[in-house]
Design a protein around this motif. Structure first.
Motif, PDB file in Angstrom:
ATOM      1  N   VAL A  16       0.831  -1.208   0.000  1.00  7.99           N
ATOM      2  CA  VAL A  16       0.000   0.000   0.000  1.00  7.99           C
ATOM      3  C   VAL A  16       0.869   1.263   0.000  1.00  7.99           C
ATOM      4  CG1 VAL A  16      -0.402  -0.142   2.493  1.00  7.99           C
ATOM      5  CG2 VAL A  16      -1.910   1.224   1.151  1.00  7.99           C
ATOM      6  N   VAL A  17       1.982   1.207   0.713  1.00  6.32           N
ATOM      7  CA  VAL A  17       2.869   2.382   0.748  1.00  6.32           C
ATOM      8  C   VAL A  17       3.456   2.630  -0.641  1.00  6.32           C
ATOM      9  CG1 VAL A  17       5.032   3.271   1.717  1.00  6.32           C
ATOM     10  CG2 VAL A  17       3.351   2.179   3.213  1.00  6.32           C
ATOM     11  N   ASP A  18       3.884   1.565  -1.323  1.00  9.98           N
ATOM     12  CA  ASP A  18       4.439   1.736  -2.671  1.00  9.98           C
ATOM     13  C   ASP A  18       3.384   2.274  -3.636  1.00  9.98           C
ATOM     14  OD1 ASP A  18       6.874   0.886  -1.788  1.00  9.98           O
ATOM     15  OD2 ASP A  18       6.612  -1.212  -2.436  1.00  9.98           O
ATOM     16  N   GLU A  19       2.160   1.782  -3.479  1.00 12.26           N
ATOM     17  CA  GLU A  19       1.082   2.273  -4.352  1.00 12.26           C
ATOM     18  C   GLU A  19       0.865   3.776  -4.164  1.00 12.26           C
ATOM     19  OE1 GLU A  19      -1.653  -1.586  -3.969  1.00 12.26           O
ATOM     20  OE2 GLU A  19      -2.784   0.215  -4.427  1.00 12.26           O
ATOM     21  N   ILE A  20       0.944   4.222  -2.910  1.00  9.34           N
ATOM     22  CA  ILE A  20       0.752   5.653  -2.634  1.00  9.34           C
ATOM     23  C   ILE A  20       1.861   6.468  -3.304  1.00  9.34           C
ATOM     24  CG2 ILE A  20       0.699   7.426  -0.821  1.00  9.34           C
ATOM     25  CD1 ILE A  20      -0.515   5.194   1.024  1.00  9.34           C
ATOM     26  N   SER A 190     -10.181   7.124   8.878  1.00 10.95           N
ATOM     27  CA  SER A 190      -9.054   6.272   9.281  1.00 10.95           C
ATOM     28  C   SER A 190      -8.376   6.819  10.528  1.00 10.95           C
ATOM     29  CB  SER A 190      -8.015   6.254   8.164  1.00 10.95           C
ATOM     30  OG  SER A 190      -7.506   7.568   7.978  1.00 10.95           O
ATOM     31  N   ILE A 191      -7.500   6.007  11.101  1.00 17.24           N
ATOM     32  CA  ILE A 191      -6.713   6.483  12.247  1.00 17.24           C
ATOM     33  C   ILE A 191      -5.219   6.420  11.912  1.00 17.24           C
ATOM     34  CG2 ILE A 191      -8.471   5.748  13.906  1.00 17.24           C
ATOM     35  CD1 ILE A 191      -6.382   3.487  14.681  1.00 17.24           C
ATOM     36  N   ASP A 192      -4.467   7.162  12.668  1.00 19.39           N
ATOM     37  CA  ASP A 192      -3.029   7.242  12.455  1.00 19.39           C
ATOM     38  C   ASP A 192      -2.310   6.446  13.555  1.00 19.39           C
ATOM     39  OD1 ASP A 192      -0.391   7.849  12.294  1.00 19.39           O
ATOM     40  OD2 ASP A 192      -0.636  10.026  12.352  1.00 19.39           O
ATOM     41  N   PRO A 193      -1.718   5.293  13.198  1.00 10.71           N
ATOM     42  CA  PRO A 193      -1.096   4.470  14.245  1.00 10.71           C
ATOM     43  C   PRO A 193       0.123   5.130  14.889  1.00 10.71           C
ATOM     44  CG  PRO A 193      -0.588   3.593  12.063  1.00 10.71           C
ATOM     45  CD  PRO A 193      -1.597   4.683  11.860  1.00 10.71           C
ATOM     46  N   HIS A 379      -8.789  -6.048  12.098  1.00  7.17           N
ATOM     47  CA  HIS A 379      -9.811  -5.413  11.265  1.00  7.17           C
ATOM     48  C   HIS A 379      -9.418  -3.959  10.976  1.00  7.17           C
ATOM     49  CE1 HIS A 379     -13.684  -4.903   9.459  1.00  7.17           C
ATOM     50  NE2 HIS A 379     -14.128  -4.044  10.370  1.00  7.17           N
ATOM     51  N   VAL A 380      -8.911  -3.280  11.990  1.00  6.23           N
ATOM     52  CA  VAL A 380      -8.483  -1.890  11.786  1.00  6.23           C
ATOM     53  C   VAL A 380      -7.250  -1.865  10.882  1.00  6.23           C
ATOM     54  CG1 VAL A 380      -7.608   0.189  12.922  1.00  6.23           C
ATOM     55  CG2 VAL A 380      -9.491  -1.085  13.944  1.00  6.23           C
ATOM     56  N   ARG A 381      -6.314  -2.773  11.125  1.00  2.00           N
ATOM     57  CA  ARG A 381      -5.115  -2.789  10.280  1.00  2.00           C
ATOM     58  C   ARG A 381      -5.486  -2.935   8.799  1.00  2.00           C
ATOM     59  NH1 ARG A 381      -0.163  -4.262  11.842  1.00  2.00           N
ATOM     60  NH2 ARG A 381      -0.839  -5.650  13.502  1.00  2.00           N
ATOM     61  N   ASN A 382      -6.445  -3.792   8.528  1.00  2.00           N
ATOM     62  CA  ASN A 382      -6.795  -4.067   7.132  1.00  2.00           C
ATOM     63  C   ASN A 382      -7.698  -3.011   6.497  1.00  2.00           C
ATOM     64  OD1 ASN A 382      -5.378  -6.458   7.148  1.00  2.00           O
ATOM     65  ND2 ASN A 382      -7.105  -7.607   8.004  1.00  2.00           N
ATOM     66  N   ASN A 383      -8.365  -2.221   7.316  1.00  2.00           N
ATOM     67  CA  ASN A 383      -9.385  -1.332   6.732  1.00  2.00           C
ATOM     68  C   ASN A 383      -9.311   0.135   7.118  1.00  2.00           C
ATOM     69  OD1 ASN A 383     -11.337  -3.326   5.380  1.00  2.00           O
ATOM     70  ND2 ASN A 383     -10.984  -4.212   7.405  1.00  2.00           N
ATOM     71  N   THR A 387      -3.055   4.912   5.833  1.00  2.00           N
ATOM     72  CA  THR A 387      -2.471   4.565   4.537  1.00  2.00           C
ATOM     73  C   THR A 387      -3.560   4.200   3.516  1.00  2.00           C
ATOM     74  OG1 THR A 387      -1.967   2.569   5.775  1.00  2.00           O
ATOM     75  CG2 THR A 387      -0.116   3.918   5.075  1.00  2.00           C
ATOM     76  N   ARG A 388      -4.551   3.463   3.946  1.00  2.00           N
ATOM     77  CA  ARG A 388      -5.662   3.129   3.041  1.00  2.00           C
ATOM     78  C   ARG A 388      -6.412   4.396   2.617  1.00  2.00           C
ATOM     79  NH1 ARG A 388     -10.067   3.547   5.402  1.00  2.00           N
ATOM     80  NH2 ARG A 388     -10.453   5.120   3.870  1.00  2.00           N
ATOM     81  N   HIS A 389      -6.555   5.297   3.550  1.00  2.00           N
ATOM     82  CA  HIS A 389      -7.275   6.539   3.309  1.00  2.00           C
ATOM     83  C   HIS A 389      -6.526   7.409   2.288  1.00  2.00           C
ATOM     84  CE1 HIS A 389      -9.764   9.701   5.735  1.00  2.00           C
ATOM     85  NE2 HIS A 389     -10.087   9.672   4.468  1.00  2.00           N
TER      86      HIS A 389
END
Ligand code: UDP
Length: 402
Positions: A16-20, A190-193, A379-383, A387-389
């Motif tokens: 996901v990071v590379d895609e961004i 989303s949240i920021d870990p 569930h939070v990690r995946n959704n 980064t997903r946002h």
């Protein structure tokens, strides 16, 4: 402090990071700007705080403007907010004049030369009419509008005259889409870990913060972290707590900061302190302190989110990310985060007995608590990580920015 996307690889993975980075590279030299009405105290400020930093980190020149309101403006926009959630309003011309007048004033000194403008929530919605539109404008609504009452419909109709000027409208859940002639998309918050609110804390820091704010740890803690707002139902939380306490000795902590665009919270906070502040097992804290929230979400045995209406409820993902089980209302964005029986428990907001039973179940069963907590975190990690946002935003920008 700067934020770097690379630091998120440890949580989100490389893909996901590379895609961004790939998406961002196609937007080289572009400028975007977010507009909202507060820098602190609610979910939108929380989101922008991280998104804006990371957009800049990956090379998209991203600004953040905050609409400067007046007390009467914020009183009106808070009424708008409540009306979209089911309250009544007398939508007078005077209210419209004040609302649009502040937007006009703001537009006078807010120069928008950007390649895309993202406007958040109703407060700055009407500013679009004061610009000669030279770029795509996106309106992002963070409120649940799936179930409007008569006044809500009237208000939304008024908003419609502004919304149709936008190129797209973003909502948090599919069910919030409306039958209006504008492109509508769903984007989950989303949240920021890595924010102070969500980063890992040592036991020492947790103990220090809880004791600094007077939270005793001699009994299991139940908490709700939310602006003091009627729709977050703090009274309902106390009711559930009292039912639980009949069988299990425990404490309740209510934490709520005051958002600068929310004029009602102080009165609700004072009411809660007056009604329940004398109970030695109930702690009511009004403070904007991210580490306190973090510590509390980590140390609580159960987190409640007993909202009557809810746009999304970042607080649910925040608690789940920390492996803490959440019992929440089956409203708004909460069911996207709590999968019944798997990552927590979902109940009708008026089912006080049901809420109390689930809390008691979790308090009495460590294995259940651990299972819910682990599944919630995954569930939070995946959704629901930032980064997903960010990926969603870059998809959108690539589509709308020419
Ligand atoms: N929040 C906080 N301190 C408080 C109350 C809330 O930092 O005392 C934060 C909370 O942690 C979350 C955000 O404000 O990040 C609230 O977002 P949510 O989506 O739950 O609700 P909203 O306030 O936007 O309705």
């Amino acid at each position: 402090m700067r934020k770097h996307l690379d630091d998120y690889r440890q949580y989100a993975g490389d893909q996901v990071v590379d895609e961004i980075y790939d998406s961002a590279s196609t937007l080289d030299g572009k400028h975007v700007v977010h507009v909202n009405s507060t820098y602190s105290g609610g979910g939108v400020a929380e989101l922008l705080d991280t998104l804006v930093m990371l957009m800049n980190d990956v090379g998209l020149d991203t600004g953040w403007r905050i609409l400067h309101g007046t007390p009467d403006f914020f009183e009106i926009t808070k009424k708008f907010h409540n009306t979209l959630q089911g309250a009544e309003i007398n939508l007078t011309n005077q209210k419209k004049r004040i609302y649009e007048g502040i937007n006009e004033r703001f537009s006078n000194y807010t120069h928008l030369y950007h390649d895309c403008v993202i406007v958040h929530d109703p407060q700055p919605l009407s500013m679009i009419q004061f610009y000669e539109k030279k770029q795509p404008w996106i309106w992002r609504l963070h409120i649940d509008i799936s179930n409007l009452n008569q006044d809500g419909e009237k208000l939304f109709n008024y908003f419609k005259s502004f919304i149709v000027r936008y190129d797209a409208m973003i909502v948090s859940m599919d069910s919030y889409k409306k039958d209006i002639p504008v492109d509508q998309r769903v984007m989950r918050p989303s949240i920021d870990p890595l924010s102070p609110k969500n980063e890992v804390l040592s036991d020492q820091v947790i103990d220090r913060y809880l004791s600094k704010f007077g939270v005793d740890q001699d009994k299991p803690i139940i908490c709700q972290v939310s602006r003091f707002d009627y729709f977050k139902d703090p009274e309902g939380v106390v009711k559930i707590f009292k039912k639980v306490r009949e069988e299990i000795d425990c404490r309740l902590v209510l934490v709520g900061s005051m958002a600068t665009d929310d004029p009602e919270s102080e009165a609700i906070y004072k009411h809660m302190v007056k009604e329940y502040g004398d109970d030695p097992d109930i702690e009511i804290i009004s403070a904007l302190n991210h580490i306190l929230v973090n510590a509390l979400q980590r140390r609580s045995s159960v987190v409640l989110q007993k909202s009557l209406r809810e746009g999304f409820a970042l607080t649910v993902s925040e608690a789940l990310w920390k492996g803490t089980p959440v019992v929440g209302s089956n409203v708004g964005g909460i069911p996207a985060q709590i999968i019944e029986g798997e990552t927590g428990f979902l109940l009708d907001p008026l089912d006080y007995d049901g809420f109390a039973d689930r809390v008691k179940m979790i308090l009495g069963d460590d294995a259940l608590s651990e299972r819910l907590g682990e599944a919630g975190k995954e569930h939070v990690r995946n959704n629901f990580l930032v980064t997903r946002h960010l990926k969603d935003y870059f998809h959108l920008f690539r589509e709308v920015i020419r």
